[in-house]
Motif scaffolding. Structure first.
Motif, short mmCIF file in Angstrom:
data_model
loop_
_atom_site.label_atom_id
_atom_site.label_comp_id
_atom_site.label_asym_id
_atom_site.label_seq_id
_atom_site.Cartn_x
_atom_site.Cartn_y
_atom_site.Cartn_z
N GLY A 260 0.80 -1.22 0.00
CA GLY A 260 0.00 0.00 0.00
C GLY A 260 0.83 1.27 0.00
N ASP A 261 2.00 1.22 0.66
CA ASP A 261 2.83 2.42 0.72
C ASP A 261 3.72 2.58 -0.51
OD1 ASP A 261 4.15 0.14 1.40
OD2 ASP A 261 5.30 1.00 3.05
N LEU A 262 3.75 1.56 -1.38
CA LEU A 262 4.55 1.65 -2.60
C LEU A 262 3.68 1.79 -3.84
CD1 LEU A 262 7.24 -1.12 -1.94
CD2 LEU A 262 7.51 1.35 -1.70
N GLY A 263 2.58 1.03 -3.86
CA GLY A 263 1.69 1.09 -5.01
C GLY A 263 2.40 0.62 -6.27
N TYR A 264 2.08 1.26 -7.39
CA TYR A 264 2.70 0.93 -8.66
C TYR A 264 3.79 1.95 -8.95
CZ TYR A 264 -1.48 -1.91 -8.94
OH TYR A 264 -2.47 -2.80 -8.65
N ARG A 265 5.01 1.46 -9.08
CA ARG A 265 6.15 2.35 -9.26
C ARG A 265 6.16 3.02 -10.63
NH1 ARG A 265 10.56 1.60 -5.73
NH2 ARG A 265 9.71 1.26 -3.64
N ILE A 266 5.64 2.33 -11.64
CA ILE A 266 5.58 2.87 -13.01
C ILE A 266 4.14 2.80 -13.49
CG2 ILE A 266 6.31 2.58 -15.40
CD1 ILE A 266 8.92 1.43 -14.41
N VAL A 267 3.59 3.93 -13.92
CA VAL A 267 2.23 4.01 -14.45
C VAL A 267 2.31 4.67 -15.82
CG1 VAL A 267 -0.09 4.90 -14.11
CG2 VAL A 267 1.27 4.19 -12.12
N LEU A 268 2.12 3.87 -16.87
CA LEU A 268 2.24 4.39 -18.23
C LEU A 268 0.93 4.95 -18.75
CD1 LEU A 268 4.52 1.66 -19.87
CD2 LEU A 268 5.18 3.83 -18.80
N ALA A 269 -0.19 4.56 -18.14
CA ALA A 269 -1.49 5.08 -18.56
C ALA A 269 -2.34 5.30 -17.31
CB ALA A 269 -2.18 4.10 -19.50
N ARG A 270 -2.83 6.50 -17.15
CA ARG A 270 -3.61 6.84 -15.96
C ARG A 270 -4.98 6.19 -16.01
NH1 ARG A 270 -0.37 8.31 -11.93
NH2 ARG A 270 1.33 9.60 -12.75
N ASP A 271 -5.39 5.65 -14.89
CA ASP A 271 -6.69 5.00 -14.76
C ASP A 271 -7.64 5.98 -14.07
OD1 ASP A 271 -8.88 3.42 -14.35
OD2 ASP A 271 -7.77 1.72 -13.53
N ALA A 272 -8.80 6.23 -14.69
CA ALA A 272 -9.75 7.18 -14.12
C ALA A 272 -10.25 6.73 -12.75
CB ALA A 272 -10.93 7.37 -15.07
N LEU A 273 -10.31 5.42 -12.54
CA LEU A 273 -10.79 4.90 -11.26
C LEU A 273 -9.84 5.22 -10.12
CD1 LEU A 273 -12.14 1.39 -12.32
CD2 LEU A 273 -13.49 3.32 -11.46
N ALA A 274 -8.57 5.41 -10.43
CA ALA A 274 -7.58 5.70 -9.38
C ALA A 274 -7.91 7.00 -8.66
CB ALA A 274 -6.18 5.76 -9.98
N ALA A 275 -8.51 7.95 -9.38
CA ALA A 275 -8.86 9.23 -8.76
C ALA A 275 -10.18 9.15 -7.97
CB ALA A 275 -8.95 10.31 -9.83
N LYS A 276 -11.03 8.18 -8.30
CA LYS A 276 -12.33 8.08 -7.66
C LYS A 276 -12.30 7.23 -6.39
CE LYS A 276 -14.84 8.49 -12.05
NZ LYS A 276 -15.80 7.83 -12.98
N LEU A 277 -11.41 6.24 -6.36
CA LEU A 277 -11.35 5.31 -5.23
C LEU A 277 -10.20 5.64 -4.30
CD1 LEU A 277 -11.90 1.99 -7.24
CD2 LEU A 277 -13.63 3.24 -5.92
N SER A 278 -10.34 5.23 -3.06
CA SER A 278 -9.24 5.38 -2.13
C SER A 278 -8.12 4.42 -2.54
CB SER A 278 -9.69 5.05 -0.70
OG SER A 278 -10.11 3.70 -0.62
N PRO A 279 -6.85 4.76 -2.23
CA PRO A 279 -5.75 3.88 -2.65
C PRO A 279 -5.90 2.45 -2.17
CG PRO A 279 -4.91 6.00 -1.90
CD PRO A 279 -6.37 5.99 -1.59
N GLU A 280 -6.37 2.25 -0.93
CA GLU A 280 -6.48 0.89 -0.41
C GLU A 280 -7.49 0.06 -1.20
OE1 GLU A 280 -9.65 2.07 3.16
OE2 GLU A 280 -7.72 1.15 3.64
N VAL A 281 -8.59 0.68 -1.63
CA VAL A 281 -9.59 -0.04 -2.42
C VAL A 281 -9.10 -0.25 -3.84
CG1 VAL A 281 -11.93 0.05 -3.36
CG2 VAL A 281 -11.50 0.76 -1.00
#
Length: 356
Positions: A260-281
């Protein structure tokens, strides 16, 4: 309601004996080293490889020390986001927390593989062995021992996977609870019949430890074991091991929940859901195809190393796949490659035609 998951076995506890500081995880390490040792020794005996028992024990001592050192260092320096180990580096190898024996909590496979390989290279250099030969035998022994390491992770109920509503789900007792206030969590809880307590639900997860035990351990070992007497050149199995493990681990990481404290180190395409949901979910439910975890990044470099190693070894001198050594210390018997055998068969056919 029909449950689409199973509960983690309630009788399975991390401690061997409740109240004593002996854990299954540590015992699994012993089983892993013992299994790899026995498989390695079998290869030495079937090939009459000129290595004494003392040298064999020394080789494994070097390899195990390198593995443990690298696994612990990588875990504390790469996966630990706080600066506790930088401020207090002695805690890296201190097995006590708050006055209680905890062992070395946190080991990185990639760090162990890197430093373990380095230790074997140094051993080969100092003892005048061919690293490609002893490394090939290691590659045919390590995966079977690795199965016990992942079994230890499963017994600890750690390194579980992402949420699933499919039939392979398992409810881990220590998994992160998710708030049912999130519609996604609520729907998954209703579908799987998960118990909701205090507005939080413990949802079924992929048993990714078992996936890794199967693919990175048993299946990878079976593949390498098949090729151990069919390898085209010395060093081939080393490259096959790094390539195979890296590929299996890279794929299985899509089923694991990232730290949870690292997540995804490389994100090549932004996911719209990432902004709507809490990181843990979000991390519990989704792993986009073009988002990569720390484990995937390290596995990618293992794949690259495996491919490059195979290409280089295929062009090195003295690359013949030496298999069987004579008992009397004579020169080793060099088994011909498949291409050489085919060429000889064709030559014999031509000779028979001429004789007719």
């Amino acid at each position: 309601m029909w449950l689409l998951s199973v509960d983690f076995p309630a009788w399975l506890k991390p401690e061997l004996i409740p109240g004593l500081p002996f854990r299954w995880y540590g015992l699994m390490y012993i089983f892993a080293f013992a299994t790899a040792f026995l498989v390695y020794r079998r290869q030495i005996k079937e090939r009459h490889f000129p290595m004494t028992e003392d040298q064999l024990y020394s080789l494994f001592t070097w390899g195990i020390l390198g593995l443990l050192l690298g696994a612990r260092l990588f875990s504390t320096l790469i996966y630990e986001t706080s600066d506790i180990y930088r401020r207090q580096p002695w805690l890296i190898f201190w097995p006590f927390r708050n006055g209680q024996f905890t062992g070395l909590m946190g080991m990185s496979y990639h760090g162990g593989a890197f430093c373990g390989t380095l230790a074997v290279i140094l051993f080969a250099k100092f003892k005048k062995f061919s690293f490609r030969e002893i490394g090939d035998m290691f590659a045919a022994a390590i995966p079977l021992g690795f199965t016990f390491g992942r079994l230890g992770n499963f017994i600890n109920a750690e390194l579980y996977g992402r949420v699933t509503t499919g039939p392979l789900g398992m409810v881990f007792p220590n998994a992160r609870r998710l708030p049912v206030s999130e519609e996604l969590v609520r729907e998954a809880a209703e579908k799987t019949g998960a118990v909701i307590t205090g507005g939080m639900a413990n949802l079924p997860r992929h048993p990714s430890q078992l996936y890794e035990m199967l693919f990175e351990g048993i299946i990878l070992w079976a593949i390498i074991w098949f090729f151990r007497n069919r390898k085209p050149f010395k060093g081939f199995l080393i490259g096959l091991y790094f390539l195979g493990y890296g590929l299996f681990r890279f794929i299985i990481e899509y089923f694991r929940e990232p730290d949870g404290d690292l997540g995804y180190r490389i994100v090549l395409a932004r996911d719209a859901l990432a902004a709507k949901l809490s990181p843990e979910v979000y991390y519990a439910f989704f792993h986009p195809l073009l988002s990569f975890s720390t484990g995937q990044i390290l596995s990618f470099w293992m794949i690259v190393f495996g491919i490059v190693w195979i290409l280089v070894c295929s062009r090195l001198p003295n690359r013949e796949p030496i298999r069987i050594y004579a008992d009397n210390g004579a020169e080793p018997v060099i088994e011909k490659t498949a291409a050489e055998k085919a060429a000889e068969r064709n030559q014999r056919r031509k000779l028979r035609k001429k004789l007719r």
